[in-house]
Scaffold this motif. Sequence first.
Motif, PDB file in Angstrom:
ATOM      1  N   TYR A  59      -3.260  -3.616   3.406  1.00 23.56           N
ATOM      2  CA  TYR A  59      -4.423  -2.736   3.283  1.00 23.56           C
ATOM      3  C   TYR A  59      -5.429  -2.917   4.413  1.00 23.56           C
ATOM      4  O   TYR A  59      -6.354  -2.115   4.553  1.00 23.56           O
ATOM      5  N   THR A  60      -5.310  -3.967   5.182  1.00 25.75           N
ATOM      6  CA  THR A  60      -6.316  -4.242   6.207  1.00 25.75           C
ATOM      7  C   THR A  60      -5.797  -3.825   7.569  1.00 25.75           C
ATOM      8  O   THR A  60      -4.603  -3.797   7.826  1.00 25.75           O
ATOM      9  N   SER A  61      -6.723  -3.503   8.449  1.00 25.99           N
ATOM     10  CA  SER A  61      -6.355  -3.007   9.774  1.00 25.99           C
ATOM     11  C   SER A  61      -5.827  -4.136  10.647  1.00 25.99           C
ATOM     12  O   SER A  61      -6.079  -5.316  10.404  1.00 25.99           O
ATOM     13  N   ALA A 104     -10.769  -1.259   0.787  1.00 23.09           N
ATOM     14  CA  ALA A 104      -9.653  -0.543   1.409  1.00 23.09           C
ATOM     15  C   ALA A 104      -8.760   0.174   0.397  1.00 23.09           C
ATOM     16  O   ALA A 104      -7.983   1.051   0.777  1.00 23.09           O
ATOM     17  N   ARG A 164       0.843  -1.212   0.000  1.00 24.17           N
ATOM     18  CA  ARG A 164       0.000   0.000   0.000  1.00 24.17           C
ATOM     19  C   ARG A 164       0.870   1.250   0.000  1.00 24.17           C
ATOM     20  O   ARG A 164       0.623   2.191  -0.776  1.00 24.17           O
TER      21      ARG A 164
END
Length: 245
Positions: free
Chosen positions: A103-105, A125, A51
């Motif tokens: 991209y993910t939390s 995202a 990202r």
Amino acid sequence: MRIYAVGDIHGRADLVEQLQHQIGQDAAEHAGKELHLIYLGDYVDRGPNSREVLELLSAKPPVGLVSHCLMGNHEQAMLNFLDDPVGAAQWLKYGGLETIESYTSDGWEIDPDDVTGMAMALRDALPEHQLAFLKGLELYQCFGHYLFVHAGIRPGVPLKAQRADDLLWIRGEFLNSAKVHPFVVVHGHHVGDAVEVHSNRICVDTGAYATGSLSCLILDGADRLRMDTREGGPFPLEGEAYAHG
């Protein structure tokens, strides 16, 4: 004209930032020239910060340089996965999971059996400007006697007749060919210990995600130089005399 061609990045945002700084310093010493910065593809997958890499490359290039970002097979695979997650699920096995994780939390758990859910999470995202950047990547660029492309070309086939799959994926038939092409081909896709110079091609992929060495080829008239994030530079580039049709 002075051209900087950067090899495969694969999620190493730290190395992109470092190399951009090195290129910016070198470019400042040649401010009177036309300066081009070419990224040869494979920005995502394998490394931890895909990202961040896409954010850096979709932003403005260092001052004074014109930027050209080429499509790599990993960017194409990522786009294919977003369009058809079940049909393109193979992407997850060669770096796609690392991209999704970037991209993910924290705390988001990936279910390896739910490829559609992973694709939806990634699409939600993925910033729109990064998606537009991915879709706008070029297949190749030509400057003078040099062709810049991710993987290579099919020997003997005119440039306009080349298949996108070959430009993004070809290996053996191109790598093993001693044929004189219309251009000297500058490419990535094939990991080497150093920038490899052959009479008909130059490979700039030095396995940055694993080695910490992100390499850059510098072309300026008859001069060929290299710099990287491990040794610095620029240094003269040794290798075979180049030939083109």
